[in-house]
Design an enzyme around this catalytic site. Structure first.
Site, PDB file in Angstrom:
ATOM      1  N   ASP A 149      23.156   7.153  -6.206  1.00 31.51           N
ATOM      2  CA  ASP A 149      22.740   6.759  -4.852  1.00 31.51           C
ATOM      3  C   ASP A 149      21.236   6.503  -4.857  1.00 31.51           C
ATOM      4  OD1 ASP A 149      22.953   6.130  -2.152  1.00 31.51           O
ATOM      5  OD2 ASP A 149      22.821   8.213  -1.495  1.00 31.51           O
ATOM      6  N   ASP A 166      18.012  13.938  -3.672  1.00 30.47           N
ATOM      7  CA  ASP A 166      19.372  13.703  -3.190  1.00 30.47           C
ATOM      8  C   ASP A 166      20.335  13.439  -4.349  1.00 30.47           C
ATOM      9  OD1 ASP A 166      21.341  13.451  -1.359  1.00 30.47           O
ATOM     10  OD2 ASP A 166      20.593  11.639  -0.398  1.00 30.47           O
TER      11      ASP A 166
HETATM   12  N1  ATP Z   1      12.264  18.773  -1.799  1.00 31.87           N
HETATM   13  C1  ATP Z   1      11.965  18.168  -0.657  1.00 31.87           C
HETATM   14  N2  ATP Z   1      10.727  18.271  -0.116  1.00 31.87           N
HETATM   15  C2  ATP Z   1      10.437  17.666   1.063  1.00 31.87           C
HETATM   16  N3  ATP Z   1      11.300  16.924   1.774  1.00 31.87           N
HETATM   17  C3  ATP Z   1      12.540  16.777   1.286  1.00 31.87           C
HETATM   18  C4  ATP Z   1      12.950  17.386   0.062  1.00 31.87           C
HETATM   19  N4  ATP Z   1      14.239  17.066  -0.167  1.00 31.87           N
HETATM   20  C5  ATP Z   1      14.617  16.298   0.862  1.00 31.87           C
HETATM   21  N5  ATP Z   1      13.620  16.105   1.749  1.00 31.87           N
HETATM   22  C6  ATP Z   1      13.651  15.305   3.002  1.00 31.87           C
HETATM   23  O1  ATP Z   1      14.911  15.438   3.600  1.00 31.87           O
HETATM   24  C7  ATP Z   1      15.569  14.166   3.663  1.00 31.87           C
HETATM   25  C8  ATP Z   1      17.056  14.336   3.395  1.00 31.87           C
HETATM   26  O2  ATP Z   1      17.244  14.882   2.085  1.00 31.87           O
HETATM   27  P1  ATP Z   1      18.337  14.296   1.112  1.00 31.87           P
HETATM   28  O3  ATP Z   1      18.114  12.847   0.896  1.00 31.87           O
HETATM   29  O4  ATP Z   1      18.396  15.190  -0.055  1.00 31.87           O
HETATM   30  O5  ATP Z   1      19.646  14.553   1.956  1.00 31.87           O
HETATM   31  P2  ATP Z   1      20.772  13.580   2.511  1.00 31.87           P
HETATM   32  O6  ATP Z   1      22.017  14.311   2.373  1.00 31.87           O
HETATM   33  O7  ATP Z   1      20.644  12.209   1.933  1.00 31.87           O
HETATM   34  O8  ATP Z   1      20.408  13.506   4.006  1.00 31.87           O
HETATM   35  P3  ATP Z   1      20.270  12.149   4.802  1.00 31.87           P
HETATM   36  O9  ATP Z   1      21.672  11.705   5.056  1.00 31.87           O
HETATM   37  O10 ATP Z   1      19.492  12.558   6.008  1.00 31.87           O
HETATM   38  O11 ATP Z   1      19.491  11.190   3.890  1.00 31.87           O
HETATM   39  C9  ATP Z   1      14.859  13.285   2.652  1.00 31.87           C
HETATM   40  O12 ATP Z   1      14.901  11.939   3.021  1.00 31.87           O
HETATM   41  C10 ATP Z   1      13.447  13.831   2.702  1.00 31.87           C
HETATM   42  O13 ATP Z   1      12.755  13.253   3.778  1.00 31.87           O
HETATM   43 MG    MG Z   2      19.067  10.972   1.220  1.00 31.98          MG
END
Ligand code: ATP
Ligand code: MG
Length: 224
Positions: A149, A166
């Protein structure tokens, strides 16, 4: 938990997961990703990344809560593996039940911007593109993982460096759709860096060869 002293604000509230800013007992910032309940649709979509991954498809839970725990465990395991081979990801700290705790990318609870949200110079884009492609190669060759992804929405940029995030859906290279997912990731990178940002990027075939050492033959990478 012992790892988490305080849970602060919400960093991101997605449909299936919420990411919070947390603080460790030592005072370090943490990112706390909590998987919430899954819709039937989400369940269906994530099963594709579980079935076919030899690490996780021996027993696929029927209960949604157990499935979300497995999904968190999968993300944590992927983060650990990627981190251990030197791919630029937030340092994973601990996983318990449906919660994954990792290094916070950003400062004082303010997350770093996503690649999608920054405006950089051509030289900076070129450096990030080649760093990300090198990470895709390292993930493939050394962790035997395909992100699945990868896009400008799952790459953060902080202090001139990229962080790939992610990774719950990342699969082993032995997964029946691993190559198709890899090609989709590479297409996303070409589209973003080549078409949107406008730097020169290699052909899809060249990128595929760089990552896998194999030729991209027709029919090799079709997603069902
Ligand atoms: N380690 C981290 N430090 C800071 N911010 C983070 C971190 N991991 C994730 N985030 C923030 O949280 C958001 C969502 O995280 P992630 O992409 O892992 O989850 P997701 O399941 O894809 O959620 P979404 O559907 O909202 O994208 C990211 O786009 C980022 O802004
Ligand atoms: Mg994401």
């Amino acid at each position: 938990m012992g790892y988490l002293y305080e849970l602060k604000g919400v960093v991101s509230a997605g449909k299936e997961a919420r990411v919070y800013w947390g603080v460790s007992p030592k005072g370090d910032d943490l990112a706390v990703k909590i998987y919430l309940t899954a819709t039937a649709e989400f369940r269906k979509s994530i099963l594709k990344y579980i079935i076919g991954d030899p690490r996780f498809d021996k027993y696929v839970p029927k209960s949604t809560r157990k499935l979300m725990i497995l999904w968190a465990r999968k993300e944590f395991k992927n983060y650990k593996l990627l981190y251990s081979v030197g791919v630029s990801v937030p340092k994973p700290i601990v996983q318990r039940d449906n919660v994954v705790i990792m290094e916070f990318i950003g400062k004082s609870g303010r997350r770093a911007p996503l690649l999608k949200e920054v405006e950089l110079s051509s030289d900076e884009y070129i450096a990030i593109f080649s760093g990300v492609l090198e990470d895709v190669r390292r993930a493939y060759r050394e962790a035997r993982l395909v992100h699945g992804d990868l896009s400008e929405y799952n790459i953060m940029v902080w202090k001139g460096r990229h962080y790939i995030i992610d990774v719950s859906q990342a699969v082993k290279t032995s997964h029946p759709h691993a190559l198709a997912l890899l090609v989709r990731d590479l297409r996303n990178l070409r589209r973003y860096f080549g078409e949107e940002v406008g730097i020169e990027v290699p052909s899809l075939e060249e990128m595929f060869h760089y990552v896998t050492g194999e030729e991209l033959r027709p029919g090799l990478a079709v997603l069902p």
